[in-house]
Motif scaffolding. Structure first.
Motif, PDB file in Angstrom:
ATOM      1  N   TRP B  88       0.799  -1.005   0.055  1.00 43.50           N
ATOM      2  CA  TRP B  88      -0.103  -0.131  -0.122  1.00 43.50           C
ATOM      3  C   TRP B  88       0.865   1.304  -0.006  1.00 43.50           C
ATOM      4  N   GLU B  89       0.220   2.240  -0.559  1.00 47.77           N
ATOM      5  CA  GLU B  89       0.987   3.676  -0.435  1.00 47.77           C
ATOM      6  C   GLU B  89       1.233   3.931   1.029  1.00 47.77           C
ATOM      7  N   HIS B  90       2.391   4.519   1.108  1.00 44.03           N
ATOM      8  CA  HIS B  90       2.901   5.000   2.596  1.00 44.03           C
ATOM      9  C   HIS B  90       2.121   6.174   2.749  1.00 44.03           C
ATOM     10  N   PRO B  91       1.255   6.240   3.973  1.00 43.84           N
ATOM     11  CA  PRO B  91       0.566   7.481   4.416  1.00 43.84           C
ATOM     12  C   PRO B  91       1.287   8.388   4.746  1.00 43.84           C
ATOM     13  N   SER B  92       0.997   9.690   4.502  1.00 40.27           N
ATOM     14  CA  SER B  92       1.674  10.745   5.104  1.00 40.27           C
ATOM     15  C   SER B  92       0.978  11.751   5.669  1.00 40.27           C
ATOM     16  N   VAL B  93       1.516  12.457   6.817  1.00 34.47           N
ATOM     17  CA  VAL B  93       0.861  13.569   7.798  1.00 34.47           C
ATOM     18  C   VAL B  93       1.648  14.759   7.805  1.00 34.47           C
ATOM     19  N   THR B  94       1.007  15.880   7.598  1.00 37.48           N
ATOM     20  CA  THR B  94       1.598  17.070   7.749  1.00 37.48           C
ATOM     21  C   THR B  94       0.850  17.797   8.611  1.00 37.48           C
ATOM     22  N   ILE B  95       1.462  18.676   9.739  1.00 41.37           N
ATOM     23  CA  ILE B  95       0.760  19.563  10.710  1.00 41.37           C
ATOM     24  C   ILE B  95       1.232  20.950  10.657  1.00 41.37           C
ATOM     25  N   GLN B  96       0.386  21.856  10.747  1.00 42.12           N
ATOM     26  CA  GLN B  96       0.629  23.314  10.979  1.00 42.12           C
ATOM     27  C   GLN B  96       1.408  23.539  12.208  1.00 42.12           C
ATOM     28  N   GLU B  97       1.584  24.647  12.265  1.00 44.60           N
ATOM     29  CA  GLU B  97       2.237  25.279  13.582  1.00 44.60           C
ATOM     30  C   GLU B  97       1.241  25.266  14.683  1.00 44.60           C
ATOM     31  N   PRO B  98       1.268  24.543  15.843  1.00 50.11           N
ATOM     32  CA  PRO B  98       0.625  24.740  16.942  1.00 50.11           C
ATOM     33  C   PRO B  98      -0.040  26.147  17.425  1.00 50.11           C
ATOM     34  N   THR B  99      -1.168  26.064  17.751  1.00 50.83           N
ATOM     35  CA  THR B  99      -1.806  27.271  18.265  1.00 50.83           C
ATOM     36  C   THR B  99      -2.614  26.845  19.496  1.00 50.83           C
ATOM     37  N   THR B 100      -2.973  27.807  20.206  1.00 50.70           N
ATOM     38  CA  THR B 100      -3.932  27.690  21.435  1.00 50.70           C
ATOM     39  C   THR B 100      -5.304  27.904  21.173  1.00 50.70           C
ATOM     40  N   ASN B 101      -6.129  26.998  21.161  1.00 49.34           N
ATOM     41  CA  ASN B 101      -7.680  27.421  21.006  1.00 49.34           C
ATOM     42  C   ASN B 101      -8.510  27.941  22.113  1.00 49.34           C
ATOM     43  N   GLN B 102      -9.581  28.454  21.787  1.00 46.87           N
ATOM     44  CA  GLN B 102     -10.397  29.216  22.811  1.00 46.87           C
ATOM     45  C   GLN B 102     -10.724  28.273  24.282  1.00 46.87           C
ATOM     46  N   PHE B 103     -10.567  27.081  24.320  1.00 46.71           N
ATOM     47  CA  PHE B 103     -10.753  26.416  25.556  1.00 46.71           C
ATOM     48  C   PHE B 103      -9.294  25.876  26.150  1.00 46.71           C
ATOM     49  N   GLY B 104      -8.227  26.673  25.642  1.00 43.14           N
ATOM     50  CA  GLY B 104      -7.116  26.392  26.362  1.00 43.14           C
ATOM     51  C   GLY B 104      -6.204  25.461  25.935  1.00 43.14           C
ATOM     52  N   ARG B 105      -6.671  24.666  24.937  1.00 45.26           N
ATOM     53  CA  ARG B 105      -5.987  23.532  24.423  1.00 45.26           C
ATOM     54  C   ARG B 105      -4.968  23.727  23.317  1.00 45.26           C
ATOM     55  N   THR B 106      -3.746  23.110  23.259  1.00 46.89           N
ATOM     56  CA  THR B 106      -2.753  23.087  22.258  1.00 46.89           C
ATOM     57  C   THR B 106      -3.405  22.490  20.940  1.00 46.89           C
ATOM     58  N   GLN B 107      -3.632  23.199  20.063  1.00 45.91           N
ATOM     59  CA  GLN B 107      -4.118  22.276  18.616  1.00 45.91           C
ATOM     60  C   GLN B 107      -3.254  22.530  17.444  1.00 45.91           C
ATOM     61  N   VAL B 108      -3.424  21.757  16.624  1.00 43.73           N
ATOM     62  CA  VAL B 108      -2.906  21.652  15.289  1.00 43.73           C
ATOM     63  C   VAL B 108      -3.920  21.376  14.361  1.00 43.73           C
ATOM     64  N   ILE B 109      -3.531  21.892  12.985  1.00 45.00           N
ATOM     65  CA  ILE B 109      -4.466  21.380  11.788  1.00 45.00           C
ATOM     66  C   ILE B 109      -3.598  20.501  10.950  1.00 45.00           C
ATOM     67  N   ALA B 110      -4.274  19.055  10.740  1.00 40.82           N
ATOM     68  CA  ALA B 110      -3.268  18.080  10.047  1.00 40.82           C
ATOM     69  C   ALA B 110      -4.027  17.795   8.906  1.00 40.82           C
ATOM     70  N   SER B 111      -3.267  17.609   7.758  1.00 33.88           N
ATOM     71  CA  SER B 111      -3.413  17.173   6.610  1.00 33.88           C
ATOM     72  C   SER B 111      -2.735  16.009   6.031  1.00 33.88           C
ATOM     73  N   PHE B 112      -3.157  15.108   5.227  1.00 32.61           N
ATOM     74  CA  PHE B 112      -3.188  13.585   5.111  1.00 32.61           C
ATOM     75  C   PHE B 112      -2.976  13.380   3.661  1.00 32.61           C
ATOM     76  N   GLU B 113      -2.196  12.413   3.373  1.00 35.47           N
ATOM     77  CA  GLU B 113      -1.972  11.844   2.175  1.00 35.47           C
ATOM     78  C   GLU B 113      -2.063  10.391   2.209  1.00 35.47           C
ATOM     79  N   ASN B 114      -2.821   9.668   1.523  1.00 38.23           N
ATOM     80  CA  ASN B 114      -2.822   8.406   1.109  1.00 38.23           C
ATOM     81  C   ASN B 114      -3.291   7.710   2.612  1.00 38.23           C
TER      82      ASN B 114
END
Lengths: 175, 425
Positions: B88-114
């Motif tokens: 199978w195609e090797h899946p890959s993940v890319t994440i953006q710089e972490p931010t802090t959301n309104q609930f005080g949690r560190t969050q990232v936005i991730a995008s995916f391939e395969n």
């Protein structure tokens, strides 16, 4: 089981006869699993959700009013809600209106005895015989496509093709 | 629609001589009788569809700790998965710089391939109390994609022939083999031609050693390899064939079939690159996905464990009308409690909107008074996160929800590891 029998069964369960619930599970499990499988497009998840729906219905049985709806309709509504939750948590999207169509379509129907006999006869007459076997195995025994593929040493795609042909043949016989 | 109505008739035509699946019935009855009912309804983790973490958060005995358990692998009879090519195609993940959301949690936005079931950019947040570094989120999601890829692929080859299913209508014994993917990555302790011993996860290490045969295949870097390329210390995933022995007996009403596991044989050992922790609950449970709420896309809802505060499954209106239309929308929203007064609860969602919930009884006081002790004395208070599922007119824009519209209310939790004390979000 008639509606009256079902009401009596539910009354027994509420009176403390928990094992009486088995009757309702046995009656509705095949259809409910297919219902959930159709929504989730996954047999194993469909079975898991159907199982939980039965448990949840049991736990909420005291809130059910037999005078307002059939138990099956209520049970299927519970299962549908749980399927929606599963889709949400597995990040899968499906139009809600499609789910509502499934609800109406797979809730058990009351059909007359002579129609039952006619349907059963038409199924037995399907050619080749394996078409009858897979119809019975899927709709009456609750087998999955994968289990059928294992039995017939083939793929789920082929089972799907046989199923379509079997249903097409059945519809022609019934029309 | 017509197709589905036809299927309903087929189901209804089942003769009484056809017995339902006894295993399924037994599982339901066990769930009803057992105080530790596990429910799919609330999940803490979504690594695998079947082997997801399942939480029991209702009617626990006093001082019970919510059990975070891997589901069904050894308990329920699984089904084999759709066939895919070996590689199978090797899946890959890319994440953006972490931010802090309104609930005080560190969050990232991730995008995916395969990555199966992941295509659009998705937001993940680190749970409160976690020691996770944001850079590890990428590895967690990578591992998740790899497990999912293997799950989808497993079952490509045909398991051994088994007797005709009509054996369930005949007294006797027969066997059935099903192929399943173990959903947790583990570290190799020892490996030879006949056995594989694993270690790693406290709760999810299988009974050692596992059986290997000359038919076991080894996969390294997504291509076929040899056993000597897998060594102690490597992280592996594996696929195995589980054989069930069925015994069918005639009863007064038909036939009943029971089963036991008689054999497990590893069919594929897959070496993976990340440390084993990333393929198991110890890391996977450190993050939660935040997504648009169903029916309220301007708000975000976090996935995770929760305690049921209220459920309502009315018998009407639930049926379609004569045109097959269902008259309502199913929606959900999450928000922080900003006010509570008897049967009225106000919550503020992530978009800033204030929803007013009118329930038939004071669900907050009821929980605090009668059920808090079951959950380590956790109480519902202002500032807590609540999730609401409700059904309203399709055209409704009202933020005020009545008793007949509310389907369920949950207190959101922040649970990381099995054995953790209950912690509110």
């Amino acid at each position: 089981m008639s509606m009256m029998d079902e009401e009596k069964c539910i009354a027994k369960i509420l009176a403390g006869d928990t094992d009486a619930y088995r009757e309702l599970v046995e009656r509705y499990q095949t259809g409910l699993i297919i219902h959930c499988e159709n929504i989730l497009n996954d047999r194993q998840e469909g079975e898991d959700v159907a199982q939980d729906a039965f448990i949840k219905a049991y736990e909420n049985l005291k809130n059910f009013s037999a005078s307002k709806a059939r138990f099956s309709t209520w049970l299927y509504r519970i299962a549908t809600n749980m399927c929606i939750d599963t889709l949400r948590r597995n990040r899968r999207k499906i139009p809600i209106e499609h789910i509502e169509q499934h609800l109406e379509a797979t809730v058990p129907k009351h059909i007359e005895k002579d129609e039952i006999a006619h349907l059963q006869k038409c199924i037995e007459e399907l050619e080749p015989p394996k078409y009858a076997e897979i119809i019975k195995a899927y709709f009456w025994e609750g087998k999955s496509y994968q289990e059928l593929a294992t039995t017939y040493n083939t793929t789920t795609g082929t089972i799907g093709t046989w199923m379509r042909r079997a249903k097409h043949q059945l519809k022609e016989k019934l029309s | 629609m017509k197709q589905l109505l036809f299927e309903a008739r087929l189901i209804a035509a089942r003769p009484t001589t056809y017995t339902p699946n006894k295993q399924f019935t037994d599982r339901v009855m066990t769930g009803i009788h057992s105080p530790e009912i596990i429910s799919n309804y609330v999940r803490t983790m979504d690594v695998n569809k079947k082997e997801s973490f399942i939480m029991k958060v209702r009617h626990l005995p006093k001082l019970a700790i919510v059990a975070i358990a891997i589901g069904v692998l050894a308990i329920l009879g699984g089904t084999t998965y759709a066939a895919y090519k070996l590689l199978w195609e090797h899946p890959s993940v890319t994440i953006q710089e972490p931010t802090t959301n309104q609930f005080g949690r560190t969050q990232v936005i991730a995008s995916f391939e395969n990555c199966t079931n992941q295509s659009a950019a998705t937001t993940f947040e680190i749970k409160a109390g976690s020691t996770l570094d944001p850079s590890e989120i990428e590895k967690i999601l990578q591992a998740r994609c790899e497990i999912e890829a293997l799950r989808e692929w497993s079952g490509t080859t045909t398991p051994p022939k088994r007797p005709n299913p009509s054996m369930q209508q005949t007294e006797g014994t027969y066997s059935q083999t099903m192929r399943m993917t173990y959903p947790v990555g583990l570290e190799v302790v020892s490996i030879d031609a006949t056995s594989l011993a694993l270690t790693g996860d406290t709760y999810n290490t299988p009974e050692n050693p596992l059986v290997l045969t000359d038919k076991t295949q080894y996969i390294v870097d997504n291509h076929e390899s040899t056993i000597d390329q897998i060594k102690p210390g490597d992280t592996v995933l594996y696929v195995h064939d589980v054989t069930y022995d069925f015994v069918t007996k005639k009863t007064a009403t038909g036939y009943n079939t029971s089963s036991t596991v008689s054999n497990r044989v590893v069919t594929h050992v897959v070496k993976v690159d990340l440390p084993f922790e990333y393929y198991g609950p110890s890391k996977q449970n450190q993050i939660a996905e935040r997504e648009a709420c169903m029916g309220n896309p301007q708000d975000s809802c976090v996935q995770g464990a929760a305690i049921v505060l209220y459920e309502n499954y009315p018998t009407a209106p639930i049926l379609p009308d004569d045109n097959g239309e269902v008259p309502f929308d199913s929606r959900e929203v999450q928000g922080i409690i900003i006010d509570h007064s008897g049967t009225t609860l106000k919550i503020q969602s992530s978009s800033g909107r204030v929803f007013t919930l009118n329930t038939p009884r004071d669900i907050v006081s009821d929980f605090n008074r009668t059920r808090s002790a079951e959950y380590n004395n956790v109480t519902v208070e202002k500032g807590d996160m609540i999730q609401v599922r409700y059904a309203v007119d399709k055209a409704s824009t009202s933020l005020e929800l009545g008793p007949s519209e509310i389907r369920s209310v949950y207190l959101e939790l922040n649970m990381i590891q099995k054995g953790d004390p209950i912690q509110k979000y």
